[in-house]
Design a protein around this motif. Structure first.
Motif, PDB file in Angstrom:
ATOM      1  N   UNK A  16       0.997  -7.439 -11.612  1.00  0.00           N
ATOM      2  CA  UNK A  16       1.459  -7.285 -13.052  1.00  0.00           C
ATOM      3  C   UNK A  16       1.571  -5.929 -13.953  1.00  0.00           C
ATOM      4  N   UNK A  17       0.516  -5.163 -13.437  1.00  0.00           N
ATOM      5  CA  UNK A  17       0.271  -3.599 -14.040  1.00  0.00           C
ATOM      6  C   UNK A  17       0.956  -2.740 -12.917  1.00  0.00           C
ATOM      7  N   UNK A  18       1.401  -3.019 -11.917  1.00  0.00           N
ATOM      8  CA  UNK A  18       1.876  -2.325 -10.803  1.00  0.00           C
ATOM      9  C   UNK A  18       0.844  -1.005 -10.431  1.00  0.00           C
ATOM     10  N   UNK A  19      -0.490  -1.448 -10.258  1.00  0.00           N
ATOM     11  CA  UNK A  19      -1.600  -0.574 -10.445  1.00  0.00           C
ATOM     12  C   UNK A  19      -2.828  -1.009  -9.677  1.00  0.00           C
ATOM     13  N   UNK A  20      -3.610  -0.390  -9.041  1.00  0.00           N
ATOM     14  CA  UNK A  20      -4.941  -0.403  -8.325  1.00  0.00           C
ATOM     15  C   UNK A  20      -5.899  -0.544  -9.654  1.00  0.00           C
TER      16      UNK A  20
END
Length: 80
Positions: A16-20
């Motif tokens: 959803x946040x396009x992040x680790x």
């Protein structure tokens, strides 16, 4: 640094946040840290790369927290 942080070793890819995302505890408070996925890289490969460099990212998070770089939501976003 004089920060007492406990890193939870809970690295995961947050689509959803396009992040680790990973977290740490400071005085019992949970702080979520995020590292945005670079363009052209899959979430799975980015997660693997971040895990290989976990100590480096934890150091970056510690420095950001020490310099009050948290968002209003208590999150830390680290630059690649």
């Amino acid at each position: 640094m004089n920060q007492q942080l406990i890193f939870n070793n809970d690295f995961r890819y947050n689509s959803a946040r396009q992040a680790v995302q990973f977290s740490c505890l400071q005085a019992g408070l949970r702080i979520d840290c995020f590292i945005r996925c670079p363009a052209g890289q899959t979430g799975e490969s980015w997660l693997a790369q971040v895990k290989q460099q976990a100590f480096t990212w934890e150091d970056h998070a510690e420095q950001a927290i020490a310099h009050d770089k948290m968002t209003a939501n208590g999150e830390v976003w680290l630059a690649v």
